[in-house]
Design a protein around this motif. Structure first.
Motif, PDB file in Angstrom:
ATOM      1  N   ALA A 128       0.778  -1.498   0.049  1.00 18.22           N
ATOM      2  CA  ALA A 128      -0.004   0.061  -0.119  1.00 18.22           C
ATOM      3  C   ALA A 128       0.931   1.401  -0.019  1.00 18.22           C
ATOM      4  O   ALA A 128       0.384   2.389  -0.745  1.00 18.22           O
ATOM      5  CB  ALA A 128      -1.021  -0.057   1.252  1.00 18.22           C
ATOM      6  N   GLN A 156      -1.934  -9.908  -4.799  1.00 14.43           N
ATOM      7  CA  GLN A 156      -1.648  -8.631  -3.891  1.00 14.43           C
ATOM      8  C   GLN A 156      -1.315  -7.558  -4.652  1.00 14.43           C
ATOM      9  O   GLN A 156      -1.961  -6.321  -4.334  1.00 14.43           O
ATOM     10  CB  GLN A 156      -0.249  -9.220  -3.231  1.00 14.43           C
ATOM     11  CG  GLN A 156       0.381  -7.858  -2.280  1.00 14.43           C
ATOM     12  CD  GLN A 156       1.377  -8.254  -1.326  1.00 14.43           C
ATOM     13  OE1 GLN A 156       1.471  -9.376  -1.063  1.00 14.43           O
ATOM     14  NE2 GLN A 156       2.071  -7.081  -1.191  1.00 14.43           N
ATOM     15  N   GLN A 159      -4.506  -6.068  -5.847  1.00 19.99           N
ATOM     16  CA  GLN A 159      -5.358  -5.501  -4.931  1.00 19.99           C
ATOM     17  C   GLN A 159      -5.001  -4.190  -4.204  1.00 19.99           C
ATOM     18  O   GLN A 159      -5.738  -3.460  -3.961  1.00 19.99           O
ATOM     19  CB  GLN A 159      -5.279  -6.657  -3.734  1.00 19.99           C
ATOM     20  CG  GLN A 159      -6.633  -6.408  -2.852  1.00 19.99           C
ATOM     21  CD  GLN A 159      -8.115  -6.468  -3.460  1.00 19.99           C
ATOM     22  OE1 GLN A 159      -8.224  -7.340  -4.058  1.00 19.99           O
ATOM     23  NE2 GLN A 159      -8.996  -5.574  -3.205  1.00 19.99           N
ATOM     24  N   VAL A 160      -3.661  -4.206  -4.270  1.00 26.84           N
ATOM     25  CA  VAL A 160      -2.886  -2.823  -3.704  1.00 26.84           C
ATOM     26  C   VAL A 160      -3.423  -1.691  -4.593  1.00 26.84           C
ATOM     27  O   VAL A 160      -3.906  -0.706  -3.792  1.00 26.84           O
ATOM     28  CB  VAL A 160      -1.304  -3.134  -3.629  1.00 26.84           C
ATOM     29  CG1 VAL A 160      -0.725  -1.797  -3.507  1.00 26.84           C
ATOM     30  CG2 VAL A 160      -1.087  -3.894  -2.331  1.00 26.84           C
ATOM     31  N   ARG A 162      -5.939  -1.611  -6.636  1.00 27.69           N
ATOM     32  CA  ARG A 162      -7.580  -1.360  -6.514  1.00 27.69           C
ATOM     33  C   ARG A 162      -7.957  -0.708  -5.236  1.00 27.69           C
ATOM     34  O   ARG A 162      -8.856  -0.014  -5.447  1.00 27.69           O
ATOM     35  CB  ARG A 162      -8.309  -2.755  -6.720  1.00 27.69           C
ATOM     36  CG  ARG A 162      -8.352  -3.413  -7.904  1.00 27.69           C
ATOM     37  CD  ARG A 162      -8.905  -4.663  -7.965  1.00 27.69           C
ATOM     38  NE  ARG A 162      -9.206  -5.332  -9.175  1.00 27.69           N
ATOM     39  CZ  ARG A 162      -9.785  -6.538  -9.706  1.00 27.69           C
ATOM     40  NH1 ARG A 162     -10.217  -7.097  -8.513  1.00 27.69           N
ATOM     41  NH2 ARG A 162      -9.873  -6.746 -10.759  1.00 27.69           N
ATOM     42  N   ASP A 163      -7.167  -0.697  -4.281  1.00 33.54           N
ATOM     43  CA  ASP A 163      -7.485  -0.405  -2.902  1.00 33.54           C
ATOM     44  C   ASP A 163      -7.256   1.082  -2.864  1.00 33.54           C
ATOM     45  O   ASP A 163      -7.518   1.794  -2.018  1.00 33.54           O
ATOM     46  CB  ASP A 163      -7.026  -1.194  -1.766  1.00 33.54           C
ATOM     47  CG  ASP A 163      -7.548  -2.330  -1.513  1.00 33.54           C
ATOM     48  OD1 ASP A 163      -8.668  -2.620  -2.089  1.00 33.54           O
ATOM     49  OD2 ASP A 163      -6.955  -3.327  -0.805  1.00 33.54           O
ATOM     50  N   ASP A 164      -6.335   1.581  -3.620  1.00 32.57           N
ATOM     51  CA  ASP A 164      -6.053   3.026  -3.807  1.00 32.57           C
ATOM     52  C   ASP A 164      -6.951   3.958  -4.630  1.00 32.57           C
ATOM     53  O   ASP A 164      -7.098   3.643  -5.479  1.00 32.57           O
ATOM     54  CB  ASP A 164      -4.379   3.099  -4.422  1.00 32.57           C
ATOM     55  CG  ASP A 164      -4.036   4.502  -3.728  1.00 32.57           C
ATOM     56  OD1 ASP A 164      -2.767   4.482  -3.232  1.00 32.57           O
ATOM     57  OD2 ASP A 164      -4.264   5.433  -4.184  1.00 32.57           O
TER      58      ASP A 164
END
Ligand SMILES: C[S@@+](CC[C@H](N)C(=O)[O-])C[C@H]1O[C@@H](n2cnc3c(N)ncnc32)[C@H](O)[C@@H]1O
Length: 209
Positions: A128, A156, A159-160, A162-164
Motif C-alpha cells: 500500500a 497482492q 489488490q494494492v 485497486r484499494d488505492d
C-alpha cells in the motif's frame, strides 16, 4: 528553480549526493519529454528496446544489482542512447525519497522479486505505501504497468492498486490473454510455460485546488 542533476553514469560514490532530496527526472535530460521509470531492470532488455524505438521519450531504470546495472549502463553507452539513464540503488527508496511529484508518465514494474516465503512477504515492493508513492510521482493520467508470474504476488499487486483511491484499473490479463512483452524474465518464463499476470492502473486526475 529546478537544479540540473546528472545521474549518468551514476557511480556508487555519486549516489549519496542525490539521496537527500527529490528531483524532477526531467531535469536530468534537459528537455521536456515525458519520463518513464522502470524499477528492477535486470539486464535491461525492455528498457533498452524502449529507449531505442521511442527516442522522443526519456527512460530511467533503477536496479539494485551492480552487475546488471553496469551491464545496462554499458549497453546503453555503446548504443549512444541519450534518452536513457540508469541508477544503482534500492528502487523503493529512490521512488520515496528522490523522485519529484508528478514527474513520471509511466511506471514499469515487471517481475519484481516475489519473496515467496510468508516471513519475507513484507519485503515485497508492491504494498500500500508504494501505491501512495506511485500516485504522488505520476502525472495525472499516468500509468503503472505491472507483471508477475507469481500468483500470490499477482493477487497482492492487483489488490494494492485497486484499494488505492487515486487509481483506476485499466487493464488486466492472465496467461494466454496477456500480451507478450520483452523483458528478460518474461521471455524466460514464457519458455518455461509459466502463467503471466499483467495489470495496468491509471492515475486519476488530481482535483484542482
Ligand atoms: C526477477 S528480476 C526481473 C528483471 C526485469 N524486470 C525483467 O522482467 O526481466 C528482478 C530484478 O529486480 C532487481 N531488484 C530486486 N530488488 C530490487 C530493489 N530493491 N531495487 C532495485 N532493483 C531490485 C533484481 O536485482 C532483478 O534484476
Amino acid at each position: 528553480m529546478a537544479v540540473p542533476v546528472d545521474i549518468s553514469p551514476v557511480t556508487l560514490e555519486q549516489i549519496p549526493l542525490i539521496q537527500d532530496r527529490r528531483f524532477d527526472l526531467r531535469d536530468v535530460f534537459g528537455n521536456d519529454a515525458p519520463v518513464e521509470l522502470e524499477l528492477g531492470i535486470g539486464k535491461g532488455r525492455f528498457l533498452i528496446q524502449q529507449a531505442e524505438t521511442r527516442p522522443q521519450t526519456n527512460f530511467v531504470g533503477i536496479e539494485w544489482a551492480s552487475r546488471y546495472y553496469r551491464l545496462v549502463a554499458e549497453r546503453a553507452a555503446k548504443r549512444g542512447l541519450s534518452n536513457l539513464r540508469v541508477l544503482r540503488d534500492d528502487a523503493g527508496k529512490v521512488v520515496r525519497d528522490n523522485v519529484a511529484d508528478k514527474s513520471i508518465s509511466v511506471l514499469h514494474v515487471y517481475f519484481p522479486d516475489p519473496w515467496p516465503k510468508a516471513k519475507h512477504n513484507k519485503r515485497r515492493l508492491i504494498q500500500a505505501p508504494f501505491a501512495v508513492e506511485a500516485a504522488r510521482i505520476l502525472r495525472d493520467g499516468g500509468l503503472v504497468r505491472l507483471a508477475t508470474d507469481h500468483e500470490d504476488y499477482a493477487v497482492q499487486m492487483e489488490q494494492v492498486f485497486r484499494d488505492d483511491p487515486q487509481f483506476d484499473q485499466t487493464f488486466r490479463a492472465i496467461g494466454d490473454e496477456a500480451p507478450e512483452g520483452v523483458t528478460n524474465w518474461e521471455v524466460k518464463f514464457r519458455r518455461e510455460g509459466r502463467t503471466i499476470h499483467k495489470f495496468e492502473f491509471t492515475r486519476k486526475p488530481r482535483e484542482s485546488a
